[in-house]
Design a protein around this motif. Structure first.
Motif, PDB file in Angstrom:
ATOM      1  N   ASN A 155      31.642  29.040  32.159  1.00 58.38           N
ATOM      2  CA  ASN A 155      32.110  27.590  33.293  1.00 58.38           C
ATOM      3  C   ASN A 155      33.425  27.387  33.054  1.00 58.38           C
ATOM      4  O   ASN A 155      33.788  26.697  33.646  1.00 58.38           O
ATOM      5  CB  ASN A 155      30.439  27.052  33.205  1.00 58.38           C
ATOM      6  CG  ASN A 155      29.853  27.572  33.280  1.00 58.38           C
ATOM      7  OD1 ASN A 155      29.656  27.877  34.170  1.00 58.38           O
ATOM      8  ND2 ASN A 155      28.704  26.566  33.109  1.00 58.38           N
ATOM      9  N   LEU A 156      34.005  27.250  32.091  1.00 59.96           N
ATOM     10  CA  LEU A 156      35.439  26.478  31.909  1.00 59.96           C
ATOM     11  C   LEU A 156      36.423  27.848  33.035  1.00 59.96           C
ATOM     12  O   LEU A 156      37.231  26.863  34.232  1.00 59.96           O
ATOM     13  CB  LEU A 156      36.253  26.666  29.955  1.00 59.96           C
ATOM     14  CG  LEU A 156      36.992  25.714  29.976  1.00 59.96           C
ATOM     15  CD1 LEU A 156      37.854  24.759  30.889  1.00 59.96           C
ATOM     16  CD2 LEU A 156      37.613  26.313  28.716  1.00 59.96           C
ATOM     17  N   GLN A 157      35.772  29.465  32.962  1.00 61.78           N
ATOM     18  CA  GLN A 157      36.695  29.451  33.956  1.00 61.78           C
ATOM     19  C   GLN A 157      36.859  29.146  35.441  1.00 61.78           C
ATOM     20  O   GLN A 157      37.510  29.791  36.010  1.00 61.78           O
ATOM     21  CB  GLN A 157      36.422  31.185  33.538  1.00 61.78           C
ATOM     22  CG  GLN A 157      37.729  32.030  34.193  1.00 61.78           C
ATOM     23  CD  GLN A 157      37.656  33.111  33.798  1.00 61.78           C
ATOM     24  OE1 GLN A 157      36.627  33.667  32.181  1.00 61.78           O
ATOM     25  NE2 GLN A 157      38.061  34.197  34.219  1.00 61.78           N
ATOM     26  N   TRP A 201      45.907  29.564  39.665  1.00 57.17           N
ATOM     27  CA  TRP A 201      47.469  30.300  39.630  1.00 57.17           C
ATOM     28  C   TRP A 201      47.752  30.311  37.460  1.00 57.17           C
ATOM     29  O   TRP A 201      48.523  30.141  37.003  1.00 57.17           O
ATOM     30  CB  TRP A 201      48.094  29.301  40.071  1.00 57.17           C
ATOM     31  CG  TRP A 201      47.585  27.730  39.692  1.00 57.17           C
ATOM     32  CD1 TRP A 201      48.355  26.850  38.562  1.00 57.17           C
ATOM     33  CD2 TRP A 201      47.343  26.537  40.288  1.00 57.17           C
ATOM     34  NE1 TRP A 201      48.270  26.335  38.561  1.00 57.17           N
ATOM     35  CE2 TRP A 201      47.162  25.520  39.344  1.00 57.17           C
ATOM     36  CE3 TRP A 201      46.136  27.204  41.492  1.00 57.17           C
ATOM     37  CZ2 TRP A 201      46.686  24.762  39.982  1.00 57.17           C
ATOM     38  CZ3 TRP A 201      45.302  25.807  41.848  1.00 57.17           C
ATOM     39  CH2 TRP A 201      45.518  24.106  40.662  1.00 57.17           C
ATOM     40  N   LEU A 202      46.685  29.030  36.831  1.00 58.01           N
ATOM     41  CA  LEU A 202      46.860  29.990  35.496  1.00 58.01           C
ATOM     42  C   LEU A 202      46.087  31.326  35.034  1.00 58.01           C
ATOM     43  O   LEU A 202      47.154  30.871  33.476  1.00 58.01           O
ATOM     44  CB  LEU A 202      46.072  28.219  34.595  1.00 58.01           C
ATOM     45  CG  LEU A 202      46.219  27.060  34.742  1.00 58.01           C
ATOM     46  CD1 LEU A 202      45.851  26.308  34.087  1.00 58.01           C
ATOM     47  CD2 LEU A 202      48.225  26.965  34.543  1.00 58.01           C
ATOM     48  N   ARG A 232      53.348  27.989  34.109  1.00 61.35           N
ATOM     49  CA  ARG A 232      54.409  28.407  35.201  1.00 61.35           C
ATOM     50  C   ARG A 232      54.717  29.906  35.041  1.00 61.35           C
ATOM     51  O   ARG A 232      55.612  29.619  34.542  1.00 61.35           O
ATOM     52  CB  ARG A 232      56.057  27.182  34.635  1.00 61.35           C
ATOM     53  CG  ARG A 232      54.957  25.557  35.125  1.00 61.35           C
ATOM     54  CD  ARG A 232      56.544  24.884  34.713  1.00 61.35           C
ATOM     55  NE  ARG A 232      55.955  24.008  34.712  1.00 61.35           N
ATOM     56  CZ  ARG A 232      56.923  23.530  36.290  1.00 61.35           C
ATOM     57  NH1 ARG A 232      57.042  23.811  37.498  1.00 61.35           N
ATOM     58  NH2 ARG A 232      55.598  22.121  37.063  1.00 61.35           N
ATOM     59  N   GLY A 233      54.037  31.101  34.764  1.00 62.01           N
ATOM     60  CA  GLY A 233      54.382  32.462  34.549  1.00 62.01           C
ATOM     61  C   GLY A 233      54.592  32.600  33.550  1.00 62.01           C
ATOM     62  O   GLY A 233      54.361  33.886  33.091  1.00 62.01           O
ATOM     63  N   ILE A 234      54.595  32.029  32.859  1.00 60.62           N
ATOM     64  CA  ILE A 234      54.535  32.088  30.897  1.00 60.62           C
ATOM     65  C   ILE A 234      53.275  33.189  30.559  1.00 60.62           C
ATOM     66  O   ILE A 234      52.853  31.619  30.161  1.00 60.62           O
ATOM     67  CB  ILE A 234      55.496  31.390  30.167  1.00 60.62           C
ATOM     68  CG1 ILE A 234      57.064  31.087  30.859  1.00 60.62           C
ATOM     69  CG2 ILE A 234      55.744  31.564  28.520  1.00 60.62           C
ATOM     70  CD1 ILE A 234      57.379  29.861  30.250  1.00 60.62           C
ATOM     71  N   ILE A 264      45.681  20.608  38.137  1.00 64.81           N
ATOM     72  CA  ILE A 264      44.263  20.744  37.164  1.00 64.81           C
ATOM     73  C   ILE A 264      43.607  20.362  36.910  1.00 64.81           C
ATOM     74  O   ILE A 264      42.498  20.760  37.518  1.00 64.81           O
ATOM     75  CB  ILE A 264      45.285  21.679  35.768  1.00 64.81           C
ATOM     76  CG1 ILE A 264      45.805  22.506  35.561  1.00 64.81           C
ATOM     77  CG2 ILE A 264      43.567  22.301  34.757  1.00 64.81           C
ATOM     78  CD1 ILE A 264      47.280  22.756  33.869  1.00 64.81           C
ATOM     79  N   PHE A 265      43.393  19.090  36.805  1.00 68.41           N
ATOM     80  CA  PHE A 265      42.438  18.402  36.814  1.00 68.41           C
ATOM     81  C   PHE A 265      41.886  17.941  37.848  1.00 68.41           C
ATOM     82  O   PHE A 265      40.674  17.925  38.801  1.00 68.41           O
ATOM     83  CB  PHE A 265      42.645  16.957  35.953  1.00 68.41           C
ATOM     84  CG  PHE A 265      42.883  17.082  34.347  1.00 68.41           C
ATOM     85  CD1 PHE A 265      41.166  16.784  34.036  1.00 68.41           C
ATOM     86  CD2 PHE A 265      43.261  17.530  33.518  1.00 68.41           C
ATOM     87  CE1 PHE A 265      41.040  16.759  32.823  1.00 68.41           C
ATOM     88  CE2 PHE A 265      43.304  17.698  32.200  1.00 68.41           C
ATOM     89  CZ  PHE A 265      41.427  17.514  32.209  1.00 68.41           C
TER      90      PHE A 265
END
Length: 150
Positions: free
Chosen positions: A28-30, A36-37, A62-64, A134-135
């Motif tokens: 469920n974390l997903q 975007w992460l 940030r894309g990394i 995120i939160f």
């Protein structure tokens, strides 16, 4: 090492046992992580969570592309649990989840203590805004899933 604190709270109109049960399923974390992460739990996905459970993830910050490993350091159903970063983008990441029954619903509290390379400047420019986004996504998603008002 300078440590920062992020705190957030959400009230869900469901019993604490039901809410905690949702969080007790690592998959469920997903569901509550922003797309975007590029978040992905790496196998083996734990069938059950308890103190000492380790979970590996892949994210794009940030894309990394990064790998992240956490361990559950406290597991007290249905009241609280703590996950700590063992390997990942932060110098320290300790996330305490607290669940409190109130008026037939559940207060969900998050308390994150973290440290980042670059200290206050990097936190203010990049990390704190990202953690906030995120939160905020997580709160909206949990509200949708558990029928809370926006």
């Amino acid at each position: 090492m300078r440590e920062f604190l992020f705190e957030d709270e959400l009230v869900l109109p469901r019993p604490v046992e039901e809410v905690f049960s949702f969080f007790a399923d690592a998959r469920n974390l997903q569901v509550i992580t922003p797309p975007w992460l590029g978040f992905e739990i790496l196998p083996p996905v734990p069938e059950a969570i308890e103190a000492g459970t380790r979970i590996d993830y892949r994210i794009r910050l940030r894309g990394i592309p990064l790998r992240w490993r956490t361990v559950i350091t406290a597991w007290e159903p249905p009241r609280r649990f703590v996950d700590e970063q063992l390997k990942g983008p932060y110098r320290r990441w300790i996330h305490e989840h607290v669940f409190e029954a109130r008026d037939g619903g559940t207060i969900c509290r998050d308390r994150v203590r973290y440290a980042v390379p670059g200290g206050r400047v990097i936190d203010a420019l990049f990390v704190r805004p990202d953690v906030g986004r995120i939160f905020a996504f997580r709160k909206r998603r949990l509200a949708e899933l558990f029928g809370a008002g926006a």
